[in-house]
Structures are given as structure tokens and as C-alpha cells.
Motif scaffolding. Structure first.
Motif, short mmCIF file in Angstrom:
data_model
loop_
_atom_site.label_atom_id
_atom_site.label_comp_id
_atom_site.label_asym_id
_atom_site.label_seq_id
_atom_site.Cartn_x
_atom_site.Cartn_y
_atom_site.Cartn_z
N GLU A 165 0.85 -1.19 0.00
CA GLU A 165 0.00 0.00 0.00
C GLU A 165 0.89 1.25 0.00
N ASP A 201 0.69 4.12 -1.23
CA ASP A 201 0.09 5.43 -1.03
C ASP A 201 0.10 5.86 0.44
N LYS A 202 0.36 4.90 1.33
CA LYS A 202 0.40 5.19 2.77
C LYS A 202 1.82 5.39 3.28
#
Length: 290
Positions: free
Chosen positions: A183, A185-186
Motif C-alpha cells: 500500500e 500510497d500510505k
């Protein structure tokens, strides 16, 4: 890797004699000096003794109950004896740069010289003040990374000891969310942007440096995949994760050391090692059994 286990072999072979001496001291009501040391200090003394030849340090190993997870050496004293004859004639070098303690475990970051310079992480488990288990990861020393950093420079002393549990949780979440689940984007949730200091020999500082490195690997068809986190150890602002996965399609052991400040990961060191195939292994203890 095998050069390291030769040194450990030399230490353990004489451990029985040191153990006998300690028991004699106890009978004579003499307090062994080992009782004054923390487990972390014992680990450092043991590793350093590979260079100094100090036989006192081998007394920190339990000679009858010592499990080896370095896959290049057989378990128990017989395995060490089998490789002892290959010890280098010009001796060993071992400079422990960092050492930490978490419960019954210690973990160290060391510069070695065994038939060539190497960087290693070692993890020891203790019972009743004795070392009973050992894991490690080793890599060759490489040139300065794109930001001019070495594989071992940077802070060495743990701070924020009251935040150990919180920092371990943060790093564990980072490895699971970013490295395993992908993930990306985190990423900013965990890493302090361009203030992120990188000691991987192939990656520059900051999120931008990490992004460029991942892009370059993708262009070359090289994948770095994390599948499982097997252990998370920490002391204060330093957290070590031991993970399994693959790199360039080879089964791989990832040892990642992170430094945390104000709830963000601000610095990173690592040792990435290919896992030996089963047919070459000298023991059945596994690389990750904790």
C-alpha cells in the motif's frame, strides 16, 4: 558467511572448559564476573572475542543447549568442530557498532572481516544468563550509497526507552502495510519524507531516493517481495524486523533496522541475504524459527 561460523566454532569448542571453571568458582564462593554484565554486554563481549581471543566470553554460551540457525553450520558442538579446521590463519576482525536488548533477546550490528569485509546482524536468545540460540544475516561491505552514507554509520545509542513498544508497533505496521501489502500510497504515514536517512548501499536518502530505486529495479525486472515478518525486536528508538521473502526471484532473508523519532521512521539500515537451499544446509533449525 562460512567464515563467521568458523569463528563461532572456535569459541564454542572451548565453552565447556569455561563452564567448568565458572562452576568451580561458584563452589569456592567466588562471584563470576559474568554476573555483572547485561545480556547485551555479553553479546558484545562474545563477538569481540573473535578478534581478541578472550576465552572468558565463551562462558556466556550454554555448551549443552545451543541451537544454531546459521544454515551453514551443523547444530551442536559436533558441527562447530567439523568446520573448526577451516578457520583463517590471519585471525578475525569484529567491530560491534550497535547493540540492543529486548527481553531475552539481544541484537547487534557489526563490521566483520572474514576473508573479506562484511556487515552482519546477529540475534542471540538467552536463558538464565546464557546464550542458547543464534540467528544472523551477512552481506559484503559495499561502496558509499548515492547519498554518501556507509552501511553502518549514524547514531548508535538507543533513546526514548519508554517508547519501545510504540515504536515496535509502528515499524511492524509499516512492514506489513507497505512492504508486504504494497500500500505505497500510505508511505508518508510512516516515513518522514525527505528527512528519511538511508544506509542501504544502493538507495539514496528520502522518499524520492527510495522511489527512484524501486523504479530502477522494476525497469530491470527485479522484484523485492516481503511475505512474512518473523520477529520484531526493539530498544527505544531502534527497531529490528526479521522478514522472509524473495529478491530477484531468490528466497531471501531481510534484516531491517529502523530508527524512529516523533512517531515517524527517520533512518534505515539493512542486510539482505539469499537463503541457502535445503540440500546445502547443515542443520534443520530453520532460518526464521523463533
Amino acid at each position: 558467511m562460512k567464515q563467521y561460523v568458523f569463528a563461532m566454532a572456535l569459541l564454542v569448542v572451548v565453552a565447556c572448559k569455561t563452564e567448568k571453571k565458572e562452576k568451580t568458582n561458584e563452589t569456592n564462593h567466588e562471584k563470576p564476573s559474568t554476573m555483572n554484565l547485561s545480556n547485551k554486554e555479553k553479546s558484545v563481549a562474545l563477538l569481540t572475542s573473535m578478534e581478541t581471543g578472550d576465552q572468558t566470553a565463551v562462558g556466556y554460551i550454554d555448551p549443552t543447549n545451543y541451537k544454531q540457525h546459521n544454515l551453514a553450520v551443523a547444530d551442536g558442538l559436533e558441527g562447530f568442530g567439523a568446520v573448526l579446521q577451516n578457520a583463517p590463519a590471519d585471525g578475525f576482525k569484529a567491530n560491534v557498532v550497535r547493540s540492543f536488548e529486548d527481553g531475552d533477546y539481544t541484537f547487534t550490528h557489526t563490521i566483520y572481516d572474514f576473508f573479506g569485509p562484511k556487515i552482519g546482524f546477529d540475534v542471540f536468545r538467552f536463558e538464565d544468563g546464557k546464550i542458547v540460540e543464534h540467528w544472523d544475516n551477512l552481506i559484503d561491505v559495499k561502496p558509499l550509497n548515492p547519498s554518501g552514507r556507509t552501511q553502518t554509520d549514524g547514531p548508535t545509542i538507543a533513546n526514548d526507552l519508554d517508547k519501545t513498544s510504540a515504536n515496535k508497533a509502528l515499524v511492524s505496521d509499516f512492514v506489513t502495510t507497505i512492504l508486504i501489502n504494497g500500500e505505497m500510497d500510505k508511505m508518508g504515514t510512516f516515513i518522514d519524507g525527505e528527512n528519511y536517512i538511508q544506509h542501504n548501499p544502493d538507495i539514496a536518502d528520502g522518499l524520492s531516493g527510495l522511489g527512484k530505486a524501486l523504479e530502477a529495479m522494476a525497469q530491470q525486472g527485479i522484484a523485492m517481495i516481503y511475505t512474512d515478518v518473523h520477529k520484531v525486536l526493539g530498544e527505544g528508538d531502534f527497531v529490528l524486523t526479521i522478514s522472509e521473502g524473495s529478491f530477484a526471484d531468490e528466497p531471501t532473508s531481510f534484516y531491517d533496522l529502523f530508527r524512529v523519532a516523533d512517531g515517524k521512521i527517520v533512518e534505515h539500515w539493512d542486510v539482505i541475504e539469499t537463503i541457502a537451499p535445503e540440500e546445502t544446509r547443515k542443520n534443520d533449525n530453520g532460518k526464521f524459527n523463533f
